[in-house]
Design an enzyme around this catalytic site. Structure first.
Site, PDB file in Angstrom:
ATOM      1  N   GLY A 108     -80.226  86.660   5.083  1.00 15.49           N
ATOM      2  CA  GLY A 108     -79.257  85.615   4.797  1.00 15.49           C
ATOM      3  C   GLY A 108     -78.245  85.928   3.700  1.00 15.49           C
ATOM      4  O   GLY A 108     -77.472  85.044   3.318  1.00 15.49           O
TER       5      GLY A 108
ATOM      6  N   LYS B 173     -75.496  87.708   3.793  1.00 16.73           N
ATOM      7  CA  LYS B 173     -74.116  87.529   4.264  1.00 16.73           C
ATOM      8  C   LYS B 173     -73.908  86.116   4.823  1.00 16.73           C
ATOM      9  O   LYS B 173     -72.821  85.552   4.681  1.00 16.73           O
ATOM     10  CB  LYS B 173     -73.776  88.596   5.305  1.00 16.73           C
ATOM     11  CG  LYS B 173     -73.818  89.993   4.694  1.00 16.73           C
ATOM     12  CD  LYS B 173     -73.672  91.086   5.702  1.00 16.73           C
ATOM     13  CE  LYS B 173     -74.019  92.434   5.101  1.00 16.73           C
ATOM     14  NZ  LYS B 173     -75.484  92.625   4.869  1.00 16.73           N
TER      15      LYS B 173
ATOM     16  N   GLU C  40     -81.631  84.716  14.597  1.00 21.93           N
ATOM     17  CA  GLU C  40     -82.632  85.653  14.104  1.00 21.93           C
ATOM     18  C   GLU C  40     -83.871  85.538  14.974  1.00 21.93           C
ATOM     19  O   GLU C  40     -84.355  84.444  15.218  1.00 21.93           O
ATOM     20  CB  GLU C  40     -82.970  85.342  12.634  1.00 21.93           C
ATOM     21  CG  GLU C  40     -84.040  86.235  12.038  1.00 21.93           C
ATOM     22  CD  GLU C  40     -83.722  87.728  12.155  1.00 21.93           C
ATOM     23  OE1 GLU C  40     -82.615  88.146  11.773  1.00 21.93           O
ATOM     24  OE2 GLU C  40     -84.598  88.474  12.645  1.00 21.93           O
TER      25      GLU C  40
ATOM     26  N   ASP D 269     -83.890  85.839  20.546  1.00 21.64           N
ATOM     27  CA  ASP D 269     -83.197  87.098  20.766  1.00 21.64           C
ATOM     28  C   ASP D 269     -81.700  86.792  20.832  1.00 21.64           C
ATOM     29  O   ASP D 269     -81.290  85.767  21.370  1.00 21.64           O
ATOM     30  CB  ASP D 269     -83.668  87.687  22.109  1.00 21.64           C
ATOM     31  CG  ASP D 269     -83.210  89.113  22.269  1.00 21.64           C
ATOM     32  OD1 ASP D 269     -84.056  89.996  22.188  1.00 21.64           O
ATOM     33  OD2 ASP D 269     -81.992  89.322  22.470  1.00 21.64           O
TER      34      ASP D 269
ATOM     35  N   CYS E  92     -75.695  99.390   7.135  1.00 22.53           N
ATOM     36  CA  CYS E  92     -76.007 100.062   5.868  1.00 22.53           C
ATOM     37  C   CYS E  92     -76.445 101.495   6.182  1.00 22.53           C
ATOM     38  O   CYS E  92     -77.336 102.036   5.550  1.00 22.53           O
ATOM     39  CB  CYS E  92     -77.062  99.308   5.078  1.00 22.53           C
ATOM     40  SG  CYS E  92     -78.598  99.053   5.954  1.00 22.53           S
TER      41      CYS E  92
END
Lengths: 168, 335
Positions: free
Chosen positions: B146, B148, B166, B193, B263
């Site tokens: 959470g 972002k 999620e 999903d 990332c």
């Protein structure tokens, strides 16, 4: 399992209970928000600003058509403990500004309170449920109060320490 | 140099050179990773990058100005022994220069009150690039825990709508608690999903796709990542990421914005995914110069990506002093 939008009359009934327990006036909460009831393991009422709730209703409608329902909407207004509706942490600061049963504690006591410790304070109050704040009137949690001679035992009911304890 | 067609074009770079083998031993990385860095950076910069991976990054927080005026947060934290320095190029970003033995950053009263979120600097940038407004209906495709999502809610000042998806139960719970702690009230969370959004029949004005990735950019924070992932893992994630691009593209309005981020620093999880997006769908890449980023990679070994991919943004520990990160802002062109 129930997940649905609540009527204004239903919401007002529940708000009345909370107003009575904490000596509040929460009328504009009803005016400004839509409310949604989720009745699963625990009954929870969510709130979402009326101004933007059209898309929320759309998500509920569309997800229902594929046998889904939201896990969470907006903020939590109240949850049911036994037969009683209790206000949630999400509306704590709002209640500080709209309710009379407010108890101010110094920082040292606040830390104990947030660690779930019962506190004995040298003051008496004429109410059984209170909203605990720090010296800057910032919401810390809800407590139940018990008279002990000329003092008050403060029992944490739901407090911001939850976020630490829940480990998220 | 050949034009990139699909992920198979990137498998050929895996023949380890003598140099990559030596550096892999010296820095305790896998050979294939070093070989890729040599292609991305060249020898000198690869050494800079590898050295920077051994230096822990400063902790950073995002001030939540929905709940507190940031100057007051800095002062309150100073009284507890934290020294915070404002990051000039991130509106709500602060570096922790000094911290006391107790309390920890995640156990202060200010943390519990939702005054800040512990978040890497580069990971704060996608939400700004989304430029969320109260008229937006935003989809956050992989929302937990959470960071972002709460930031987008903060930037929208709790107005408008965010649908956060999620799948994992425990991660969805973490998302919910972070939304509550940070006082974010304009999010609906669906635990499912992400494919489910294609069945809802809803079109979104903006989408954040912070894609699941191998976290190759987090090596300074998670040293075990030097050895924990194989190239097959990267190829698998590329498949997942391109599938997520398909899903996002099917529910994004024309003229809408898609912010893709990971990332990870590998081209397989980034430029290759963006190349897939722009070649398959009618996207253009938007150019932002607000942040001190490095450019997207367009030449990688003997493979060439589209020139406009240069507009994507890369962040590195040895250049920007952040976690390794990739962001690309796409706009769906109207037909």
């Amino acid at each position: 399992m129930i997940f649905r939008k609540m009527t204004t009359a239903e919401v007002r009934d529940i708000i009345k209970q909370i107003e009575k327990s904490y000596l509040c006036n929460l009328g504009d909460m009803v005016d400004n928000n839509d409310f949604y009831l989720s009745d699963m393991k625990t009954a929870v009422i969510y709130f979402y600003s009326k101004k933007f709730s059209e898309n929320v209703d759309l998500i509920i409608e569309k997800s229902r058509s594929i046998n889904l329902h939201p896990l969470f909407i907006g903020g939590i207004f109240a949850y049911k403990r036994g037969r009683i509706w209790e206000p949630d942490l999400d509306v704590g600061q709002l209640l500080v500004n709209k309710c009379g049963n407010v108890i101010r504690l110094n920082e040292q006591l606040i830390y104990k309170f947030l660690y779930g410790k019962e506190l004995l304070i040298k003051e008496t109050f004429n109410f059984a449920k209170g909203i605990v704040v720090d010296y800057n009137m910032k919401f810390m949690g809800y407590a139940s109060l018990r008279k002990v001679k000329n003092m008050t035992k403060l029992i944490p009911e739901n407090d911001l320490g939850y976020y630490l304890r829940s480990g998220h | 140099m050949k034009r990139y067609q699909d992920i198979k074009d990137l498998i050929g770079v895996l023949r380890s050179s003598e140099l990559s083998k030596q550096l892999a031993i010296k820095f305790d990385f896998r050979d294939y990773m070093i070989e890729r860095y040599l292609r991305m950076f060249g020898k000198d910069e690869t050494l800079e990058f590898l050295n920077s991976c051994s230096i822990p990054l400063s902790k950073s927080i995002r001030c939540n100005d929905l709940k507190v005026e940031c100057g007051r947060l800095v002062e309150a934290m100073r009284k507890k022994g934290f020294v915070l320095t404002k990051v000039k190029w991130i509106p709500h970003g602060y570096i922790i220069e000094k911290k006391p033995a107790r309390p920890s950053l995640g156990a202060t009263i200010e943390y519990l009150m939702g005054y800040y979120y512990i978040q890497g600097l580069a990971s704060m940038i996608p939400a700004y690039l989304l430029e969320p407004a109260e008229t937006d209906f935003i989809l956050d495709m992989a929302a937990a825990p959470g960071g972002k999502t709460t930031q987008i809610g903060q930037l929208m000042k709790n107005r408008g709508n965010i649908l956060a998806i999620e799948k994992s139960k425990s991660r969805a719970r973490a998302l919910r608690e972070n939304l509550r702690r940070m006082g974010i009230e304009n999010v609906v969370v669906l635990r499912s999903d992400v494919e489910v959004v294609t069945k809802l029949g809803i079109q979104f004005s903006k989408i954040l796709l912070d894609a699941p990735c191998t976290a190759e950019g987090l090596i300074p924070i998670k040293p075990e990542r030097r050895k924990s992932r194989s190239f097959d893992d990267i190829l698998y994630l590329n498949k997942v990421q391109t599938r997520l691009i398909d899903i996002a593209s099917s529910v994004l309005k024309e003229g809408g914005r898609l912010v893709y981020s990971t990332c990870s620093i590998g081209v397989e999880e980034n430029e290759a995914v963006i190349e897939y997006a722009i070649s398959k769908y009618n996207y253009k890449i938007l150019n932002f110069t607000t942040f001190p980023s490095s450019k997207g990679i367009v030449e990688y070994g003997d493979v060439k990506f589209s020139d406009e991919i240069e507009k994507c943004m890369r962040f590195y520990p040895h250049k920007q002093g952040t976690e390794g990160f990739f962001i690309c802002v796409l706009e769906k062109e109207e037909k």
